[in-house]
Design a protein around this motif. Structure first.
Motif, PDB file in Angstrom:
ATOM      1  N   ALA A 163      -6.102  -3.102   2.065  1.00 61.72           N
ATOM      2  CA  ALA A 163      -7.306  -2.273   1.994  1.00 61.72           C
ATOM      3  C   ALA A 163      -7.336  -1.253   3.131  1.00 61.72           C
ATOM      4  O   ALA A 163      -7.648  -0.073   2.920  1.00 61.72           O
ATOM      5  N   ALA A 171       0.832  -1.207   0.000  1.00 61.04           N
ATOM      6  CA  ALA A 171       0.000   0.000   0.000  1.00 61.04           C
ATOM      7  C   ALA A 171       0.866   1.257   0.000  1.00 61.04           C
ATOM      8  O   ALA A 171       0.570   2.234  -0.717  1.00 61.04           O
ATOM      9  N   ASN A 223       0.752   4.066  -2.846  1.00 61.11           N
ATOM     10  CA  ASN A 223       0.443   5.447  -2.463  1.00 61.11           C
ATOM     11  C   ASN A 223       1.568   6.403  -2.855  1.00 61.11           C
ATOM     12  O   ASN A 223       1.329   7.596  -3.081  1.00 61.11           O
ATOM     13  N   SER A 230      -4.155   3.202  -9.328  1.00 60.44           N
ATOM     14  CA  SER A 230      -5.577   3.101  -9.029  1.00 60.44           C
ATOM     15  C   SER A 230      -5.866   1.876  -8.171  1.00 60.44           C
ATOM     16  O   SER A 230      -5.018   0.989  -8.006  1.00 60.44           O
ATOM     17  N   LYS A 231      -7.081   1.821  -7.644  1.00 59.88           N
ATOM     18  CA  LYS A 231      -7.496   0.657  -6.845  1.00 59.88           C
ATOM     19  C   LYS A 231      -7.404  -0.619  -7.676  1.00 59.88           C
ATOM     20  O   LYS A 231      -6.883  -1.643  -7.220  1.00 59.88           O
ATOM     21  N   LYS A 232      -7.919  -0.579  -8.899  1.00 62.14           N
ATOM     22  CA  LYS A 232      -7.912  -1.767  -9.754  1.00 62.14           C
ATOM     23  C   LYS A 232      -6.483  -2.186 -10.076  1.00 62.14           C
ATOM     24  O   LYS A 232      -6.155  -3.382 -10.020  1.00 62.14           O
ATOM     25  N   TYR A 284      -9.575   1.462   1.570  1.00 62.34           N
ATOM     26  CA  TYR A 284     -10.529   0.816   0.673  1.00 62.34           C
ATOM     27  C   TYR A 284     -11.488  -0.086   1.446  1.00 62.34           C
ATOM     28  O   TYR A 284     -11.174  -0.526   2.579  1.00 62.34           O
ATOM     29  N   ARG A 330      -4.907   1.598   2.536  1.00 64.33           N
ATOM     30  CA  ARG A 330      -5.248   2.526   1.450  1.00 64.33           C
ATOM     31  C   ARG A 330      -6.645   3.131   1.617  1.00 64.33           C
ATOM     32  O   ARG A 330      -7.076   3.940   0.784  1.00 64.33           O
ATOM     33  N   THR A 333     -11.893  -5.120  -2.007  1.00 63.31           N
ATOM     34  CA  THR A 333     -10.477  -5.373  -2.252  1.00 63.31           C
ATOM     35  C   THR A 333     -10.209  -6.868  -2.368  1.00 63.31           C
ATOM     36  O   THR A 333      -9.478  -7.314  -3.273  1.00 63.31           O
ATOM     37  N   CYS A 336      -4.806  -3.710  -6.822  1.00 61.84           N
ATOM     38  CA  CYS A 336      -5.265  -5.062  -6.486  1.00 61.84           C
ATOM     39  C   CYS A 336      -4.746  -6.089  -7.490  1.00 61.84           C
ATOM     40  O   CYS A 336      -4.384  -7.211  -7.123  1.00 61.84           O
TER      41      CYS A 336
END
Length: 249
Positions: free
Chosen positions: A212, A143, A147, A186-188, A217, A215, A222, A191
């Protein structure tokens, strides 16, 4: 040839490595394309030397004429970005290219040997009760990477080295960093970055929760995204390859 100023005293010796690469050094890794060997310099410095294969076809023109930087050159330049963001990778020592006329042949990236004793292959068949603390630390570490705008596009078992420091904290180092993406993750994307790694489903669920949380989420989403990315990668990979542990999808 480019060399880290700290190792200027080894310039002449490093310059001979391409000629000695085939017959000397300790084998570390050798695939169909790239090879890694370990050498000890005259002053006792232990070095990893990675030889990148000669590019072929269209890539020969792309790399030779600067349309894209060769892999070894990217491995030489990216550590500065990693250090700037507060993370670890073996210190770069030198980068060399062999050319015939204008065309790129072998290229070599020389770095210090990482002292960390472990990699992620160890978790392929890890038993419950042996990896829980690691999952928590690894999720937070990944993470922080994301970030900070670092996405290792080959986040695979052999490219994440780890150990414990004198205080018992997990520490990590990234290797084989020529496929690095610098910028927002990005989140996608984040992951999906776990897809190539080994371990049980429980291993990934624990890692997902830590990632998660770090970050900000939703944990369930996640877990779903990481599971889906792993299933997509391994379903395709296992059609052509075998691994020495049971893949849970």
């Amino acid at each position: 040839m480019e060399i880290n100023k700290k190792y200027e005293h080894l310039r002449d010796w490093i310059a001979t490595l391409p000629k000695r690469f085939e017959s000397e050094g300790e084998h570390v890794y050798g695939g169909q394309r790239n090879w890694i060997k370990k050498f000890t310099a005259p002053d006792g410095t232990v070095l990893n030397v990675k030889r990148y294969h000669r590019p072929r076809f269209i890539n020969l023109l792309v790399y030779s004429f600067g349309l894209r930087k060769p892999k070894g050159q990217r491995a030489w330049e990216y550590p500065a970005e990693i250090y700037k963001r507060g993370f670890d990778t073996p210190e770069p020592v030198a980068y060399m290219e062999q050319r015939q006329g204008m065309l790129l042949g072998y290229s070599y990236f020389v770095s210090l040997q990482c002292p960390y004793r472990h990699d992620m292959y160890e978790f392929g068949n890890a038993r419950k009760g042996t990896y829980e603390d690691f999952c928590s630390a690894f999720g937070r570490y990944t993470a922080r990477l994301h970030n900070a705008g670092i996405l290792h596009r080959d986040y695979s078992p052999g490219n994440i080295l780890w150990d414990k420091d004198e205080n018992g904290n997990f520490v990590f180092s990234l290797v084989d960093i020529n496929r690095l993406q610098i910028g927002p993750v990005s989140k996608k994307q984040g992951c999906a970055n776990f897809a190539r790694l080994w371990g049980s489903m429980r291993f990934f669920m624990l890692t997902a929760r830590s990632y998660a949380t770090a970050r900000g989420y939703d944990i369930n989403e996640t877990e779903r995204l990481i599971t889906a990315a792993r299933k997509k990668f391994w379903t395709k990979y296992l059609k052509k390859h075998t691994v020495d542990y049971r893949v849970e999808l």
